[in-house]
Scaffold this motif. Structure first.
Motif, mmCIF file in Angstrom:
data_model
loop_
_atom_site.group_PDB
_atom_site.id
_atom_site.type_symbol
_atom_site.label_atom_id
_atom_site.label_comp_id
_atom_site.label_asym_id
_atom_site.label_seq_id
_atom_site.Cartn_x
_atom_site.Cartn_y
_atom_site.Cartn_z
ATOM 1 N N GLY A 50 -12.018 62.996 49.492
ATOM 2 C CA GLY A 50 -10.677 62.403 49.492
ATOM 3 C C GLY A 50 -9.544 63.391 49.726
ATOM 4 O O GLY A 50 -8.714 63.186 50.632
ATOM 5 N N PRO A 51 -9.482 64.492 48.971
ATOM 6 C CA PRO A 51 -8.346 65.406 49.089
ATOM 7 C C PRO A 51 -8.187 66.044 50.469
ATOM 8 O O PRO A 51 -7.104 66.502 50.812
ATOM 9 N N HIS A 52 -9.246 66.084 51.269
ATOM 10 C CA HIS A 52 -9.149 66.744 52.584
ATOM 11 C C HIS A 52 -8.593 65.832 53.677
ATOM 12 O O HIS A 52 -8.170 66.311 54.719
ATOM 13 N N LEU A 53 -8.644 64.506 53.449
ATOM 14 C CA LEU A 53 -8.328 63.601 54.555
ATOM 15 C C LEU A 53 -6.826 63.391 54.708
ATOM 16 O O LEU A 53 -6.114 63.170 53.724
ATOM 17 N N PRO A 54 -6.329 63.443 55.950
ATOM 18 C CA PRO A 54 -4.891 63.297 56.170
ATOM 19 C C PRO A 54 -4.420 61.853 55.968
ATOM 20 O O PRO A 54 -5.222 60.919 56.025
ATOM 21 N N GLU A 55 -3.120 61.674 55.726
ATOM 22 C CA GLU A 55 -2.469 60.354 55.650
ATOM 23 C C GLU A 55 -2.822 59.572 56.909
ATOM 24 O O GLU A 55 -2.915 60.160 57.993
ATOM 25 N N GLY A 56 -3.011 58.262 56.747
ATOM 26 C CA GLY A 56 -3.239 57.436 57.939
ATOM 27 C C GLY A 56 -4.699 57.345 58.341
ATOM 28 O O GLY A 56 -5.048 56.606 59.257
ATOM 29 N N VAL A 57 -5.564 58.100 57.645
ATOM 30 C CA VAL A 57 -7.009 57.958 57.879
ATOM 31 C C VAL A 57 -7.567 57.135 56.721
ATOM 32 O O VAL A 57 -7.229 57.380 55.566
ATOM 33 N N HIS A 58 -8.358 56.111 57.030
ATOM 34 C CA HIS A 58 -8.938 55.263 55.982
ATOM 35 C C HIS A 58 -10.242 55.888 55.490
ATOM 36 O O HIS A 58 -11.098 56.214 56.301
ATOM 37 N N PHE A 59 -10.383 55.990 54.180
ATOM 38 C CA PHE A 59 -11.627 56.541 53.621
ATOM 39 C C PHE A 59 -12.348 55.433 52.861
ATOM 40 O O PHE A 59 -11.817 54.899 51.877
ATOM 41 N N LEU B 145 -20.274 49.105 49.493
ATOM 42 C CA LEU B 145 -19.033 49.760 49.894
ATOM 43 C C LEU B 145 -18.262 50.068 48.622
ATOM 44 O O LEU B 145 -18.191 49.235 47.711
ATOM 45 N N VAL B 146 -17.682 51.260 48.573
ATOM 46 C CA VAL B 146 -16.985 51.699 47.364
ATOM 47 C C VAL B 146 -15.561 52.136 47.729
ATOM 48 O O VAL B 146 -15.222 53.322 47.637
ATOM 49 N N GLU C 220 -8.843 52.428 45.593
ATOM 50 C CA GLU C 220 -7.682 51.521 45.421
ATOM 51 C C GLU C 220 -6.742 51.576 46.620
ATOM 52 O O GLU C 220 -6.439 52.661 47.118
ATOM 53 N N GLY C 221 -6.293 50.408 47.048
ATOM 54 C CA GLY C 221 -5.256 50.345 48.076
ATOM 55 C C GLY C 221 -5.758 50.549 49.504
ATOM 56 O O GLY C 221 -4.959 50.693 50.428
ATOM 57 N N THR C 222 -7.084 50.547 49.690
ATOM 58 C CA THR C 222 -7.620 50.743 51.052
ATOM 59 C C THR C 222 -7.299 49.535 51.925
ATOM 60 O O THR C 222 -7.363 48.388 51.474
ATOM 61 N N ASP C 223 -6.975 49.805 53.178
ATOM 62 C CA ASP C 223 -6.647 48.777 54.161
ATOM 63 C C ASP C 223 -7.779 47.734 54.293
ATOM 64 O O ASP C 223 -8.929 48.090 54.553
ATOM 65 N N LYS C 224 -7.410 46.455 54.114
ATOM 66 C CA LYS C 224 -8.421 45.377 54.105
ATOM 67 C C LYS C 224 -9.122 45.223 55.456
ATOM 68 O O LYS C 224 -10.324 44.952 55.513
ATOM 69 N N ILE D 50 -11.767 47.809 55.842
ATOM 70 C CA ILE D 50 -12.967 47.478 55.053
ATOM 71 C C ILE D 50 -13.782 46.398 55.776
ATOM 72 O O ILE D 50 -15.004 46.485 55.889
ATOM 73 N N ALA D 51 -13.074 45.373 56.283
ATOM 74 C CA ALA D 51 -13.772 44.263 56.956
ATOM 75 C C ALA D 51 -14.552 44.769 58.171
ATOM 76 O O ALA D 51 -15.659 44.301 58.456
ATOM 77 N N ARG D 52 -13.987 45.740 58.870
ATOM 78 C CA ARG D 52 -14.645 46.274 60.056
ATOM 79 C C ARG D 52 -15.912 47.045 59.677
ATOM 80 O O ARG D 52 -16.954 46.920 60.331
ATOM 81 N N LEU D 53 -15.818 47.854 58.612
ATOM 82 C CA LEU D 53 -17.002 48.611 58.191
ATOM 83 C C LEU D 53 -18.085 47.644 57.683
ATOM 84 O O LEU D 53 -19.277 47.845 57.941
ATOM 85 N N ARG D 54 -17.646 46.600 56.993
ATOM 86 C CA ARG D 54 -18.583 45.569 56.530
ATOM 87 C C ARG D 54 -19.313 44.955 57.731
ATOM 88 O O ARG D 54 -20.540 44.788 57.717
ATOM 89 N N ALA D 55 -18.553 44.659 58.781
ATOM 90 C CA ALA D 55 -19.153 44.045 59.985
ATOM 91 C C ALA D 55 -20.195 44.981 60.608
ATOM 92 O O ALA D 55 -21.240 44.527 61.092
#
Ligand code: NAD
Ligand code: PRE
Length: 306
Positions: free
Chosen positions: A110-119, A148-149, A152-156, A159-164
């Motif tokens: 988490g701490p390494h990833l830049p703003e605007g990248v979804h983790f 999927l884990v 908080e606050g991850t873009d829905k 998430i839906a795309r990774l689920r697909a």
């Protein structure tokens, strides 16, 4: 099946990455798939067997322009790999992983990833005792869970795309929080692996006394232990070191129960043993009735390839 991502990058090219690659190809889930592994040998093997559309000589090159990056390395090095790729990630990209432990991986990456990248951390509950680029197969995730884990606050939509993607790869997907994941997996996967490692170690010690009898006469239950105990040492070292608290909690409970059974055997308490085994048999039957054992021939799904 529809394409889910234009460009996927796989970092680490072992069992899980290669299985995901073949599953993505089977389902037409990704446009171009790039790959990177640390060793020259693994990259050469990947090129030889057509694992990835393009095998890159650096992680930076592999993730350039990718809309999904999947970290498929041992859990102990997730943070180092995240630090290496972070400056090269495309804005809006999703970074996920397939690690067997979640809270520690989230803290590392988490701490390494830049703003605007979804983790969006993930864990496919499927594997074999084999490892490396040649060990994967497209059906590994069929009818298996993928958890999927998301933090908080991850873009829905992300998430839906990774689920697909995971559903397209054959898995059933559920969301869970990291602490709960790590406790559940300590019971269902991590402690059982440690017990298998120990049992095979004990048999090996005994073998020195009784020559090759332990191996020669090994029964089905013990053979299953030897399969599990053949799993990758680096992967499992990292699992135990990163899911330390939950594993120690479960091993503590395991030891208490083992002592109680040991006492029942010593004192000839057959009622205790019978009641215990009746309870455990009911658990196994419950799993089969719920249709959750994909290896069980009762469901006509056939044996799993490994
Ligand atoms: N094997 C299983 O049963 C299973 C199941 C589910 C999840 N997982 C998880 O998936 C991940 C990968 O496991 P696997 O079974 O595919 O392992 P594997 O040993 O088959 O592959 C791991 C790959 O990572 C590469 N690697 C190691 N360190 C690296 C680094 N610093 N940079 C780049 N590449 C590096 C290795 O060379 C190898 O190609 C692990 O985190 C593991 O916990 C494994
Ligand atoms: O079948 C096996 O060989 C496995 O050990 C797979 C298994 C498991 O314990 O079920 C191992 C580790 C994972 O993180 C997920 C799946």
């Amino acid at each position: 099946m529809a394409q889910v991502y234009d460009r996927v990058a796989l970092i680490g090219l072992g069992l899980i990455a290669s299985s995901l690659f073949w599953a993505m190809k089977r389902g037409g889930l990704a446009g171009e798939v790039t790959g990177y592994a640390r060793s020259d040998e693994t990259r050469a093997t990947a090129r030889e067997i057509g694992l990835c559309d393009r095998v890159c000589d650096s992680a930076a090159e592999a993730v350039k322009g990718a809309d999904l990056v999947v970290l498929c390395v041992p859990v102990g090095v997730m943070g180092a790999v995240a630090a290496e790729i972070a400056p090269h990630l495309a804005p809006g990209a999703t970074v996920t992983d397939v690690g067997s432990v979640k809270a520690d991986v989230i803290a590392q990456v988490g701490p390494h990833l830049p703003e605007g990248v979804h983790f969006i951390p993930a864990h496919p509950l499927a594997g074999t005792e084999h490892s490396g680029p040649r060990s994967g197969f497209a059906e590994l995730f069929d009818n298996r869970w993928c958890l999927l884990v998301p933090v908080e606050g991850t873009d829905k939509d992300a998430i839906a795309r990774l689920r697909a993607l995971w559903e397209g790869a054959g898995a059933n997907v559920e969301e869970m929080d990291a602490e709960h994941h790590d406790l559940v997996l300590a019971v269902t996967s991590h402690a059982p692996h440690l017990i298998a490692y120990t049992m095979v170690g004990v048999a090996d010690d005994l073998r020195r006394v009784t020559d090759s009898e332990v191996i020669k006469y090994s029964a089905a239950g013990f053979r299953d232990f030897t399969r599990i105990a053949a799993s990758d040492p680096t992967m499992w070292r990292d699992v135990f070191l990163t899911n330390k608290d939950a594993t120690l909690e479960i091993l503590g409970r395991f030891t208490e129960e083992l002592f109680a059974l040991q006492r029942a055997i010593r004192t000839g308490d057959g009622d205790h043993l019978h009641a215990y085994f009746t309870r455990t048999r009911a658990i196994r039957r419950g799993i089969i009735e719920a249709g959750q054992d994909t290896d069980a021939p009762d469901f006509g799904r056939g044996a799993r390839k490994s």
